[in-house]
Enzyme design. Structure first.
Site, PDB file in Angstrom:
ATOM      1  N   GLU A  65      41.450  -2.901   3.164  1.00 41.68           N
ATOM      2  CA  GLU A  65      41.153  -3.249   1.766  1.00 41.68           C
ATOM      3  C   GLU A  65      42.298  -4.005   1.086  1.00 41.68           C
ATOM      4  OE1 GLU A  65      39.902   0.446  -0.045  1.00 41.68           O
ATOM      5  OE2 GLU A  65      38.113   0.561   1.196  1.00 41.68           O
ATOM      6  N   ASN A  87      40.279  -4.433   7.937  1.00 37.55           N
ATOM      7  CA  ASN A  87      39.020  -3.779   7.552  1.00 37.55           C
ATOM      8  C   ASN A  87      38.824  -3.933   6.041  1.00 37.55           C
ATOM      9  OD1 ASN A  87      36.824  -1.951   8.319  1.00 37.55           O
ATOM     10  ND2 ASN A  87      37.911  -0.349   7.178  1.00 37.55           N
ATOM     11  N   HIS A 100      29.336  -0.333   3.280  1.00 31.61           N
ATOM     12  CA  HIS A 100      28.818   0.714   2.386  1.00 31.61           C
ATOM     13  C   HIS A 100      27.747   0.060   1.520  1.00 31.61           C
ATOM     14  CE1 HIS A 100      31.790   3.640   3.601  1.00 31.61           C
ATOM     15  NE2 HIS A 100      32.752   2.765   3.406  1.00 31.61           N
ATOM     16  N   GLU A 111      31.976   1.362   8.736  1.00 32.47           N
ATOM     17  CA  GLU A 111      31.769   2.516   7.849  1.00 32.47           C
ATOM     18  C   GLU A 111      30.360   2.499   7.246  1.00 32.47           C
ATOM     19  OE1 GLU A 111      34.919   2.888   4.940  1.00 32.47           O
ATOM     20  OE2 GLU A 111      36.468   2.283   6.374  1.00 32.47           O
ATOM     21  N   ASP A 131      27.008   3.082   5.624  1.00 34.88           N
ATOM     22  CA  ASP A 131      26.079   4.033   5.006  1.00 34.88           C
ATOM     23  C   ASP A 131      25.220   3.267   4.015  1.00 34.88           C
ATOM     24  OD1 ASP A 131      27.991   3.886   2.929  1.00 34.88           O
ATOM     25  OD2 ASP A 131      28.750   5.919   3.289  1.00 34.88           O
TER      26      ASP A 131
HETATM   27  C1  XIL Z   1      36.738   8.144   2.154  1.00 34.61           C
HETATM   28  C2  XIL Z   1      36.390   9.491   2.755  1.00 34.61           C
HETATM   29  O1  XIL Z   1      35.073   9.433   3.233  1.00 34.61           O
HETATM   30  C3  XIL Z   1      36.517  10.585   1.731  1.00 34.61           C
HETATM   31  O2  XIL Z   1      36.343  11.849   2.330  1.00 34.61           O
HETATM   32  C4  XIL Z   1      37.884  10.521   1.077  1.00 34.61           C
HETATM   33  O3  XIL Z   1      37.942  11.469   0.030  1.00 34.61           O
HETATM   34  C5  XIL Z   1      38.135   9.138   0.517  1.00 34.61           C
HETATM   35  O4  XIL Z   1      38.000   8.175   1.548  1.00 34.61           O
HETATM   36  N1  XIL Z   1      36.716   3.052   2.595  1.00 34.61           N
HETATM   37  C6  XIL Z   1      37.504   3.572   3.599  1.00 34.61           C
HETATM   38  C7  XIL Z   1      37.422   5.009   3.914  1.00 34.61           C
HETATM   39  O5  XIL Z   1      38.184   2.804   4.300  1.00 34.61           O
HETATM   40  O6  XIL Z   1      38.641   5.517   4.389  1.00 34.61           O
HETATM   41  C8  XIL Z   1      36.945   5.825   2.744  1.00 34.61           C
HETATM   42  O7  XIL Z   1      36.771   7.181   3.173  1.00 34.61           O
HETATM   43  C9  XIL Z   1      35.672   5.242   2.189  1.00 34.61           C
HETATM   44  C10 XIL Z   1      35.891   3.825   1.723  1.00 34.61           C
END
Ligand code: XIL
Length: 554
Positions: free
Chosen positions: A160, A201, A237, A266, A268
């Site tokens: 990020e 990422n 996401h 990641e 979802d």
């Molecule tokens: C999130 C986790 O899922 C949570 O449990 C934690 O509290 C915060 O981080 N982007 C990322 C991940 O790269 O590491 C994040 O994970 C979600 C967003």
């Protein structure tokens, strides 16, 4: 005498269990877990795992063990977990996840080394010089902890680093160190583990937009400066109320053209609660679209879902009023999104359940010190999808080595070891992915040749093909010598009229019909028996069905 019903159940269960182990897993095997289908497509399917339920809940463990071929630690490898105070490293949670993955033959993606979140206050308040040193030390210790562990194959080195407008995020990293922290982080990771795949990422980068273009430009420029960026992660996401990024596949493809691996890191797909059947169906199409985009892009290694059960998901804690973003519900029941992922990996709805007939026993000819030709009698396929080709294997006990693939009834094997007995067999594949039984074994012995203690082999596999092109991936390069090598050169031949349209993980030059592929800086060192892979794409005249051949390695 009547069979007691519970023993009947036991017998039937045993038959079922045996069938699961004895039947070849094919896309037509509807009951197979996600990882089986993913493997048959050359991809991984994974999820982020949390340490709590992994140690406390059997259902959680069982699903993770059965369905997944890849694992990411949801939190356990982040800086606040691994180095909460300066120089005090704690790998207990991270090791628990890596050990679980090792036990279940899963690969681990390390997440994440340098991020502006979940990083302790002591880091954020350091001076520039001290912060750069702390960053390099953290990377060296964390990556170094797993450098000799074959389960951990890749890392999110930076996470990020851009804002949504495509400017570098004004995090404490950037504000204190300037842009150079990014290149320094990659260099430190490469130094700590020369074999790990190193990724950048980010989120909101799934479609072609200002942010994804900023990453594209950064990756391109870093690689031109020989900064070791091997891979780009797309968090993904998604939310059903925001629409699906229709240029997702196109976006993955443009990054692939830079020569990097891409991966969905990641995934979802959240919705406004409460859940209902219509939202579930929309969510399922998003999951299917993501999996299909990855399947369509050769350089896409696989898909990691950010958790798997709605019982443990970051979404409700982060996006108020939203949730139900994963593929199992809170009671570990599969949702329509699970079926969508499953069916996409299995190649859509299978209409051809019939495997091809068994090919004839291969006959060996032209047997030399490092090459041989095999020829066999054709299989036929009556199921409708048609014969797609043949896979050629060397019989080796538990895991047989694939020597190559052919779309005709013969194959030229190269890169064989001298004075070695080979037992080989052939099986046929149809368009739906059904596999025939294995042919009977053929045995031949290569003749004595030069070679000595050195040598390497290259075996190219056609991963996918279409009317006027094909992708060869992987080309498996193996050091078959008895000492380590520091570089390799693979050559192979393009059929007349074929042109190379892209390649990755090798430096490729073409002269006439001969292609020469040399190792990159990061994949030239191979210990005895170690291997690496590269790949390439070829354009060919429409209707031509030939593919590259004659692989040699030196
Ligand atoms: C999130 C986790 O899922 C949570 O449990 C934690 O509290 C915060 O981080 N982007 C990322 C991940 O790269 O590491 C994040 O994970 C979600 C967003």
């Amino acid at each position: 005498m009547s069979v007691h019903s519970s023993s009947l159940v036991r017998v039937l269960t045993l038959v079922g269990v045996l069938a699961t182990f004895l039947l070849p897993a094919t896309p037509a095997d509807a009951s197979a877990p996600l990882r089986t289908h993913a493997a048959s497509r050359g991809k991984f399917i994974g999820a982020a795992l949390a340490t709590g339920p992994l140690s406390n809940e059997t259902s959680y463990r069982n699903i993770a063990a059965t369905e997944l071929s890849q694992v990411t630690a949801e939190n356990a490898m982040k800086w606040d977990a691994t180095e909460p105070s300066q120089g005090q490293f704690n790998f207990s949670g991270a090791d628990a996840i890596v050990n679980f993955a090792t036990q279940n033959s899963q690969q681990v993606h390390g997440h994440t080394l340098v991020w502006h979140n979940q990083t302790p206050g002591w880091v954020q308040s350091l001076s520039a010089t001290a912060m750069r040193t702390a960053m390099q030390n953290h990377i060296s210790q964390v990556v170094g902890h797993y450098a000799s562990n074959a389960t951990v194959v890749s890392w999110d080195v930076v996470n990020e680093v851009f804002d949504d407008s495509g400017n570098l995020r004004t995090s404490f990293w950037y504000n204190t160190l300037g842009e150079s922290y990014i290149a320094d982080a990659f260099r430190a990771a490469r130094a700590a583990d020369p074999d790990a795949r190193l990724c950048i990422n980010d989120y909101n980068t799934e479609g072609i937009n200002a942010k994804s273009t900023a990453i594209y430009n950064l990756v391109s420029s870093l690689r031109q400066q020989n900064v070791p960026v091997d891979c780009v992660g797309f968090q993904s996401h998604l939310a059903i109320q925001y629409g699906f990024p229709s240029d997702f596949q196109q976006n993955l493809q443009r990054f692939a053209a830079l020569g990097v691996q891409v991966r969905i890191t990641e995934l979802d797909v959240r919705m406004q609660l409460p859940r209902d059947a219509t939202k579930d169906a929309t969510q399922a199409t998003y999951y299917r679209n993501v999996v299909n985009a990855c399947l369509a892009v050769t350089a896409c290694a696989g898909v990691t879902i950010w958790g798997f059960t709605d019982k443990y998901s970051w979404v409700p804690d982060t996006f108020s009023g939203q949730g139900a973003a994963l593929i199992y519900d809170e009671n570990y029941q599969q949702k329509p999104s699970y079926t969508a992922v499953h069916d996409a990996l299995a190649g859509g709805t299978t209409t051809d359940p019939t495997p091809p007939t068994t090919p004839g026993t291969p006959a060996a000819s032209n047997v030399a010190s490092s090459s041989a030709t095999l020829t066999w009698t054709a299989s036929t396929d009556s199921g409708g999808s048609g014969l797609a080709g043949y896979d050629v294997f060397r019989e080796q006990g538990a895991t047989d080595q694939q020597l190559g693939q052919s779309t005709t009834t013969s194959i030229s094997l190269t890169g064989l070891s001298a004075s070695t007995q080979y037992q080989v067999y052939v099986r046929a594949r149809d368009g739906a992915g059904n596999l025939s039984a294995n042919s009977a074994l053929a045995t031949f012995t290569t003749t004595a040749g030069g070679g000595g203690g050195g040598g390497c082999t290259a075996v190219g596999t056609v991963q996918s093909q279409w009317g006027n092109g094909y992708v060869v991936q992987p080309v498996a390069v193996t050091n078959t010598g008895t000492s380590a090598i520091t570089g390799w050169t693979v050559t192979f031949t393009l059929p007349a009229g074929h042109t190379l349209s892209g390649s990755w993980n090798a430096a490729v030059t073409v002269s006439g019909q001969t292609v020469t592929a040399k190792n990159m800086g990061y994949n030239g060192n191979l210990a005895p028996n170690a291997g690496t892979t590269f790949g390439f794409q070829v354009s060919r005249p429409n209707g031509n069905t030939q593919t590259t051949s004659g692989y040699t390695c030196a």
